[in-house]
Design a protein around this motif. Structure first.
Motif, PDB file in Angstrom:
ATOM      1  N   ILE A   1      12.255  34.565  31.122  1.00 53.40           N
ATOM      2  CA  ILE A   1      13.366  34.214  30.248  1.00 53.40           C
ATOM      3  C   ILE A   1      12.958  34.467  28.799  1.00 53.40           C
ATOM      4  O   ILE A   1      11.802  34.276  28.423  1.00 53.40           O
ATOM      5  CB  ILE A   1      13.772  32.733  30.455  1.00 53.40           C
ATOM      6  CG1 ILE A   1      15.102  32.425  29.759  1.00 53.40           C
ATOM      7  CG2 ILE A   1      12.669  31.782  30.018  1.00 53.40           C
ATOM      8  CD1 ILE A   1      15.662  31.053  30.135  1.00 53.40           C
ATOM      9  N   SER A   2      13.896  34.924  27.999  1.00 51.19           N
ATOM     10  CA  SER A   2      13.616  35.119  26.573  1.00 51.19           C
ATOM     11  C   SER A   2      13.919  33.832  25.808  1.00 51.19           C
ATOM     12  O   SER A   2      15.015  33.270  25.938  1.00 51.19           O
ATOM     13  CB  SER A   2      14.475  36.258  26.015  1.00 51.19           C
ATOM     14  OG  SER A   2      14.361  36.309  24.603  1.00 51.19           O
TER      15      SER A   2
ATOM     16  N   ASP B   1      19.111  33.673  19.658  1.00 50.46           N
ATOM     17  CA  ASP B   1      18.732  34.997  20.156  1.00 50.46           C
ATOM     18  C   ASP B   1      17.979  34.905  21.484  1.00 50.46           C
ATOM     19  O   ASP B   1      17.338  35.875  21.913  1.00 50.46           O
ATOM     20  CB  ASP B   1      17.888  35.748  19.129  1.00 50.46           C
ATOM     21  CG  ASP B   1      16.662  34.963  18.659  1.00 50.46           C
ATOM     22  OD1 ASP B   1      16.546  33.764  18.984  1.00 50.46           O
ATOM     23  OD2 ASP B   1      15.820  35.564  17.962  1.00 50.46           O
TER      24      ASP B   1
ATOM     25  N   GLU C   1      17.829  33.450  25.812  1.00 53.97           N
ATOM     26  CA  GLU C   1      18.628  33.484  27.033  1.00 53.97           C
ATOM     27  C   GLU C   1      18.815  32.077  27.591  1.00 53.97           C
ATOM     28  O   GLU C   1      17.933  31.233  27.463  1.00 53.97           O
ATOM     29  CB  GLU C   1      17.927  34.303  28.119  1.00 53.97           C
ATOM     30  CG  GLU C   1      17.928  35.798  27.918  1.00 53.97           C
ATOM     31  CD  GLU C   1      17.285  36.515  29.102  1.00 53.97           C
ATOM     32  OE1 GLU C   1      17.975  37.299  29.769  1.00 53.97           O
ATOM     33  OE2 GLU C   1      16.089  36.270  29.361  1.00 53.97           O
ATOM     34  N   THR C   2      19.937  31.867  28.257  1.00 57.62           N
ATOM     35  CA  THR C   2      20.138  30.642  29.013  1.00 57.62           C
ATOM     36  C   THR C   2      19.583  30.834  30.427  1.00 57.62           C
ATOM     37  O   THR C   2      19.285  31.954  30.857  1.00 57.62           O
ATOM     38  CB  THR C   2      21.628  30.295  29.123  1.00 57.62           C
ATOM     39  OG1 THR C   2      22.290  31.312  29.899  1.00 57.62           O
ATOM     40  CG2 THR C   2      22.279  30.200  27.742  1.00 57.62           C
TER      41      THR C   2
ATOM     42  N   ASP D   1      21.860  33.103  32.198  1.00 57.71           N
ATOM     43  CA  ASP D   1      21.592  34.521  31.901  1.00 57.71           C
ATOM     44  C   ASP D   1      20.469  35.042  32.788  1.00 57.71           C
ATOM     45  O   ASP D   1      20.558  36.137  33.355  1.00 57.71           O
ATOM     46  CB  ASP D   1      21.174  34.690  30.433  1.00 57.71           C
ATOM     47  CG  ASP D   1      22.282  34.414  29.441  1.00 57.71           C
ATOM     48  OD1 ASP D   1      23.465  34.569  29.789  1.00 57.71           O
ATOM     49  OD2 ASP D   1      21.958  34.018  28.295  1.00 57.71           O
ATOM     50  N   LEU D   2      19.394  34.257  32.862  1.00 58.59           N
ATOM     51  CA  LEU D   2      18.250  34.656  33.675  1.00 58.59           C
ATOM     52  C   LEU D   2      18.641  34.769  35.144  1.00 58.59           C
ATOM     53  O   LEU D   2      18.256  35.726  35.827  1.00 58.59           O
ATOM     54  CB  LEU D   2      17.119  33.636  33.499  1.00 58.59           C
ATOM     55  CG  LEU D   2      15.886  33.818  34.375  1.00 58.59           C
ATOM     56  CD1 LEU D   2      15.177  35.134  34.063  1.00 58.59           C
ATOM     57  CD2 LEU D   2      14.933  32.643  34.210  1.00 58.59           C
TER      58      LEU D   2
ATOM     59  N   ARG E   1      20.534  38.093  35.890  1.00 54.16           N
ATOM     60  CA  ARG E   1      19.782  39.352  36.005  1.00 54.16           C
ATOM     61  C   ARG E   1      18.830  39.340  37.193  1.00 54.16           C
ATOM     62  O   ARG E   1      18.624  40.379  37.842  1.00 54.16           O
ATOM     63  CB  ARG E   1      19.080  39.730  34.715  1.00 54.16           C
ATOM     64  CG  ARG E   1      18.025  38.806  34.170  1.00 54.16           C
ATOM     65  CD  ARG E   1      17.358  39.465  32.954  1.00 54.16           C
ATOM     66  NE  ARG E   1      16.591  38.539  32.147  1.00 54.16           N
ATOM     67  CZ  ARG E   1      15.329  38.208  32.358  1.00 54.16           C
ATOM     68  NH1 ARG E   1      14.684  38.708  33.405  1.00 54.16           N
ATOM     69  NH2 ARG E   1      14.703  37.378  31.535  1.00 54.16           N
TER      70      ARG E   1
END
Length: 219
Positions: A82-83, A119, A121-122, A125-126, A129
């Motif tokens: 994760i970002s 900026d 990720e939630t 989101d992770l 992908r």
């Protein structure tokens, strides 16, 4: 299809408690050692190939687990960690906490409502992908009889495994997986079954306890 989903070995940022996310931190000396021990434990597993996150710590782990074997390793961006965006590199434990949020604990206690940096990720989101990766993986008929090593990251491993868990809301399954923890999953006719959860092949006193974030005292 048989999958061995492994979290990367230890890094210096794991030890000192800094958010790594997609910052490309390599394994430290202990991380290299733990990956080697894990490779020895899995030495009789007939891997056909490996898929790794392109981040160094995951790729190094895959290479060390497969050392001495002619097993190809493919990279896939979808299983990167994760970002955390601009929060990466900040202290994230009680003794060094630097994250500009009063709700960072939601990452562990209420992950699907975790609000990252603007900026970053939630968890959703992770999961999106890694779900795309998962669906591609299990739909490959030519891979249905393959044994595959998947090298990823603590949060990303849990997101991949969220496709296997019966309770999709129980994201963490109690804790962050330890470094080099292996989850074994069998897939048949598109249905996945978890055969082993968070197996480690070293004395856990020699690693980071990710519930407390501290090195345990050596026995």
């Amino acid at each position: 299809m048989k999958l061995y989903i492994i979290r990367h070995g230890e890094t210096d940022w794991n030890v000192i408690g800094r958010l790594q996310g997609q910052t490309d931190i390599p394994l430290n000396e202990n991380g290299i050692r733990l990956a080697g021990i894990t490779g020895q434990a899995l030495s009789q597993i007939p891997f056909d190939f490996a898929i790794s996150s392109p981040l160094k710590r995951a790729l190094q782990t895959a290479q060390l687990v497969l050392e001495g074997r002619n097993v190809p390793i493919f990279l896939d961006d979808r299983i990167r960690e994760i970002s955390f965006g601009s929060w990466e590199g900040l202290g994230c434990r009680s003794h060094n906490f630097e994250i500009p949020s009063d709700h960072f604990d939601d990452f562990f206690s209420d992950p699907f409502h975790f609000q990252p940096a603007a900026d970053g990720e939630t968890i959703n989101d992770l999961c999106a992908r890694t779900r795309d990766f998962w669906q591609d993986l299990i739909s490959r008929r030519d891979w249905s009889d393959k044994t595959i090593l998947i090298a990823s990251h603590g949060c990303a491993c849990r997101a991949i495994l969220n496709n296997v868990y019966e309770n999709k809301q129980d994201f963490w399954h109690g804790h962050v997986p330890p470094n080099c923890a292996v989850n074994i999953v069998s897939v048949q006719d598109g249905k996945a079954r978890l055969e082993a959860e968070d197996q480690v092949f070293y004395d856990q006193s020699e690693g980071v306890d990710f519930r407390t974030g501290e090195h345990k005292a050596k026995q």
